[in-house]
Design a protein around this motif. Structure first.
Motif, PDB file in Angstrom:
ATOM      1  N   LYS A  50     169.036 -24.581 141.741  1.00 40.91           N
ATOM      2  CA  LYS A  50     168.549 -23.369 142.391  1.00 40.91           C
ATOM      3  C   LYS A  50     169.461 -22.166 142.203  1.00 40.91           C
ATOM      4  O   LYS A  50     169.102 -21.036 142.566  1.00 40.91           O
ATOM      5  CB  LYS A  50     168.350 -23.620 143.891  1.00 40.91           C
ATOM      6  N   GLY A  51     170.664 -22.379 141.684  1.00 41.53           N
ATOM      7  CA  GLY A  51     171.545 -21.256 141.389  1.00 41.53           C
ATOM      8  C   GLY A  51     172.176 -20.595 142.593  1.00 41.53           C
ATOM      9  O   GLY A  51     172.380 -19.378 142.615  1.00 41.53           O
ATOM     10  N   THR A  52     172.506 -21.403 143.627  1.00 45.71           N
ATOM     11  CA  THR A  52     173.195 -20.855 144.800  1.00 45.71           C
ATOM     12  C   THR A  52     174.562 -21.509 144.957  1.00 45.71           C
ATOM     13  O   THR A  52     174.805 -22.599 144.447  1.00 45.71           O
ATOM     14  CB  THR A  52     172.380 -21.070 146.089  1.00 45.71           C
ATOM     15  N   GLN A  53     175.437 -20.840 145.700  1.00 47.32           N
ATOM     16  CA  GLN A  53     176.805 -21.319 145.882  1.00 47.32           C
ATOM     17  C   GLN A  53     177.346 -20.804 147.214  1.00 47.32           C
ATOM     18  O   GLN A  53     177.050 -19.673 147.619  1.00 47.32           O
ATOM     19  CB  GLN A  53     177.682 -20.815 144.732  1.00 47.32           C
ATOM     20  N   VAL A  56     173.418 -19.474 136.638  1.00 46.80           N
ATOM     21  CA  VAL A  56     172.619 -18.261 136.830  1.00 46.80           C
ATOM     22  C   VAL A  56     171.166 -18.598 136.516  1.00 46.80           C
ATOM     23  O   VAL A  56     170.811 -18.846 135.356  1.00 46.80           O
ATOM     24  CB  VAL A  56     173.123 -17.120 135.935  1.00 46.80           C
ATOM     25  N   THR A  57     170.329 -18.649 137.539  1.00 46.40           N
ATOM     26  CA  THR A  57     168.922 -19.001 137.367  1.00 46.40           C
ATOM     27  C   THR A  57     168.068 -17.738 137.403  1.00 46.40           C
ATOM     28  O   THR A  57     168.281 -16.859 138.235  1.00 46.40           O
ATOM     29  CB  THR A  57     168.465 -19.969 138.475  1.00 46.40           C
ATOM     30  N   GLY A 103     170.819 -24.660 125.845  1.00 43.95           N
ATOM     31  CA  GLY A 103     170.816 -25.059 127.248  1.00 43.95           C
ATOM     32  C   GLY A 103     170.259 -24.050 128.224  1.00 43.95           C
ATOM     33  O   GLY A 103     170.570 -24.118 129.412  1.00 43.95           O
ATOM     34  N   LEU A 104     169.425 -23.127 127.774  1.00 45.72           N
ATOM     35  CA  LEU A 104     168.950 -22.060 128.658  1.00 45.72           C
ATOM     36  C   LEU A 104     167.648 -22.399 129.386  1.00 45.72           C
ATOM     37  O   LEU A 104     167.163 -21.606 130.191  1.00 45.72           O
ATOM     38  CB  LEU A 104     168.762 -20.763 127.868  1.00 45.72           C
ATOM     39  N   GLY A 158     161.471 -25.159 136.436  1.00 42.40           N
ATOM     40  CA  GLY A 158     161.101 -24.303 135.324  1.00 42.40           C
ATOM     41  C   GLY A 158     162.008 -23.089 135.220  1.00 42.40           C
ATOM     42  O   GLY A 158     163.136 -23.072 135.714  1.00 42.40           O
ATOM     43  N   GLY A 159     161.506 -22.061 134.572  1.00 44.45           N
ATOM     44  CA  GLY A 159     162.295 -20.846 134.403  1.00 44.45           C
ATOM     45  C   GLY A 159     163.444 -21.033 133.428  1.00 44.45           C
ATOM     46  O   GLY A 159     163.419 -21.883 132.550  1.00 44.45           O
ATOM     47  N   CYS A 160     164.473 -20.222 133.621  1.00 43.46           N
ATOM     48  CA  CYS A 160     165.635 -20.222 132.730  1.00 43.46           C
ATOM     49  C   CYS A 160     166.915 -20.362 133.551  1.00 43.46           C
ATOM     50  O   CYS A 160     166.949 -20.002 134.729  1.00 43.46           O
ATOM     51  CB  CYS A 160     165.687 -18.938 131.913  1.00 43.46           C
ATOM     52  N   ARG A 161     167.937 -20.843 132.892  1.00 41.34           N
ATOM     53  CA  ARG A 161     169.221 -21.032 133.572  1.00 41.34           C
ATOM     54  C   ARG A 161     170.350 -20.952 132.548  1.00 41.34           C
ATOM     55  O   ARG A 161     170.309 -21.604 131.514  1.00 41.34           O
ATOM     56  CB  ARG A 161     169.256 -22.387 134.278  1.00 41.34           C
ATOM     57  N   ALA A 162     171.345 -20.146 132.867  1.00 36.66           N
ATOM     58  CA  ALA A 162     172.560 -20.088 132.055  1.00 36.66           C
ATOM     59  C   ALA A 162     173.706 -20.659 132.881  1.00 36.66           C
ATOM     60  O   ALA A 162     174.102 -20.070 133.882  1.00 36.66           O
ATOM     61  CB  ALA A 162     172.862 -18.648 131.644  1.00 36.66           C
ATOM     62  N   SER A 163     174.201 -21.808 132.481  1.00 32.24           N
ATOM     63  CA  SER A 163     175.340 -22.417 133.171  1.00 32.24           C
ATOM     64  C   SER A 163     176.611 -21.900 132.513  1.00 32.24           C
ATOM     65  O   SER A 163     176.866 -22.158 131.334  1.00 32.24           O
ATOM     66  CB  SER A 163     175.263 -23.936 133.102  1.00 32.24           C
ATOM     67  N   ILE A 164     177.399 -21.159 133.289  1.00 35.29           N
ATOM     68  CA  ILE A 164     178.569 -20.468 132.734  1.00 35.29           C
ATOM     69  C   ILE A 164     179.837 -21.051 133.367  1.00 35.29           C
ATOM     70  O   ILE A 164     180.599 -20.361 134.025  1.00 35.29           O
ATOM     71  CB  ILE A 164     178.463 -18.943 132.931  1.00 35.29           C
ATOM     72  N   TYR A 165     180.018 -22.347 133.136  1.00 39.43           N
ATOM     73  CA  TYR A 165     181.167 -23.052 133.677  1.00 39.43           C
ATOM     74  C   TYR A 165     182.470 -22.531 133.067  1.00 39.43           C
ATOM     75  O   TYR A 165     182.472 -21.681 132.167  1.00 39.43           O
ATOM     76  CB  TYR A 165     181.024 -24.552 133.409  1.00 39.43           C
ATOM     77  N   ASN A 166     183.583 -23.088 133.545  1.00 40.01           N
ATOM     78  CA  ASN A 166     184.906 -22.623 133.115  1.00 40.01           C
ATOM     79  C   ASN A 166     185.035 -22.506 131.601  1.00 40.01           C
ATOM     80  O   ASN A 166     185.636 -21.557 131.092  1.00 40.01           O
ATOM     81  CB  ASN A 166     185.989 -23.587 133.614  1.00 40.01           C
TER      82      ASN A 166
END
Length: 362
Positions: free
Chosen positions: A155-158, A300-301, A324-325, A332-340
């Motif tokens: 869900k892109g929350t923290q 980032v979703t 991996g987007l 669904g949708g898109c997601r950019a995982s921007i880990y360390n």
């Protein structure tokens, strides 16, 4: 070859620092002069003993852990911790408080109920499809513990700040933001993280457990499901996932020696997330799915104007070298995982691609 590597935005297993991969490659056939690969040496050998001790020492320094905390390396991923925590740390006649902020919290709650133990869901963001982190939570002062998921990959929350729970220990699933920022470890009874998102490869779960929690562990649990089994044997009651621990150790080394610690890592992560969110906030084409004050700096979703455009975006991004987007299959949708390990250069390149795609399709 390095020149063929893509920009990796996978949510897990995810990007690893290139220097770590290069060190593994360089030493893979002859680790530390042993004449063997790290995948061949005994976990009882001096070579692996040095690996696991260094991994523990670096973890302690990075998180500023005192002697009350044990650093363990377990198998079964974070998902096994969903059942081990109540099994070990929720005594009969007591209840635990859980905050439900998405898929992984929901799974953790399910595991408590399977055991027939009492769980109080004291707050949930399910009413708005988990788009936010709840506030002003009425925690129970007599709860055995409070459980949270610090970052929600789907869900892109923290949690921007961890909740105040008084004397009640916090159990935190930090799988996707472990080592991404400094925090005070003292309120936490257990911190656990499946390594494959932000601190290593799949196959090992880092578990940090406070000494007073170990006193709660019942004697009548199966041996392999007791935290004391692993704390008493330095994670080597049985054969640990040696290669995964070794890679994690190298990631801790990279964080300490190359990045310069968690304060600097947090600044980099804030800059990366800011670049992406600032661009989307100015765009009418891309829409973030999480509330502004609950946005994740790790995942980032976002959505585009239509599912057809989302499919086209993912296809063209893949062809352009961005992996991996695609959003989680459940949303669904898109997601950019921007880990360390995902660099500022990767995020900058992604923003440029998103601008170009918007111009052509907006």
């Amino acid at each position: 070859m390095k020149e063929h590597r893509i920009y990796n935005f996978n949510a897990g297993p995810a990007a690893l620092p290139l220097p770590v991969l290069e060190e593994i490659q360089e030493n893979f056939l002859n680790f530390a002069g042993s004449g063997m690969s790290i995948t061949e040496i005994s976990h009882r050998s001096k070579w692996f003993d040095a690996v696991i001790e260094d991994a523990i020492a670096r973890t302690r320094r990075l998180l500023k852990l005192d002697d009350r905390f044990h650093v363990l390396f377990l198998q079964g991923g974070a998902s096994l911790q969903f059942c081990m925590i109540p099994m070990n740390l929720l005594p009969e006649g007591k209840a635990a408080d859980y905050v439900n902020t998405g898929t992984w919290s929901t799974k953790a709650i399910k595991e408590v109920k399977i055991q027939g133990k009492t769980v109080n869901v004291v707050a949930s963001s399910e009413d708005r499809d988990f788009a936010y982190i709840p506030k002003n939570i009425p925690f129970n002062p007599d709860a055995a513990y409070v459980h949270i998921t610090s970052n929600n990959t789907i869900k892109g929350t923290q949690w921007a700040e961890f909740p105040e729970t008084g004397s009640v220990p916090i159990m935190a699933d930090m799988s996707s933001d472990m080592m991404s920022r400094p925090f005070d470890p003292n309120p936490f009874g257990v911190i656990y993280a499946g390594a494959q998102k932000n601190i290593g490869p799949a196959g090992v779960c880092m578990v940090i457990i406070r000494e007073d929690m170990l006193a709660r562990v019942p004697q009548n649990l199966p041996t392999m499901l007791k935290y004391t089994t692993f704390s008493e044997k330095n994670s080597m009651f049985n054969t640990p996932p040696c290669f995964a621990v070794y890679t994690l150790q190298l990631v801790m080394k990279w964080l300490e020696e190359t990045v310069g610690g968690l304060d600097k890592m947090a600044a980099i992560n804030e800059k990366k997330a800011g670049m992406l969110y600032d661009f989307m906030d100015r765009s009418e084409f891309y829409r973030g799915t999480a509330d502004t004050d609950s946005r994740s700096r790790m995942n980032v979703t976002f959505r585009l104007p239509s599912e057809a455009l989302e499919q086209k975006f993912i296809q063209e991004a893949t062809q352009a070298g961005f992996g991996g987007l695609k959003g989680h299959r459940s949303v669904g949708g898109c997601r950019a995982s921007i880990y360390n390990a995902t660099g500022i250069d990767a995020v900058s390149a992604l923003v440029d691609f998103m601008k170009t795609f918007e111009k052509r399709n907006g």
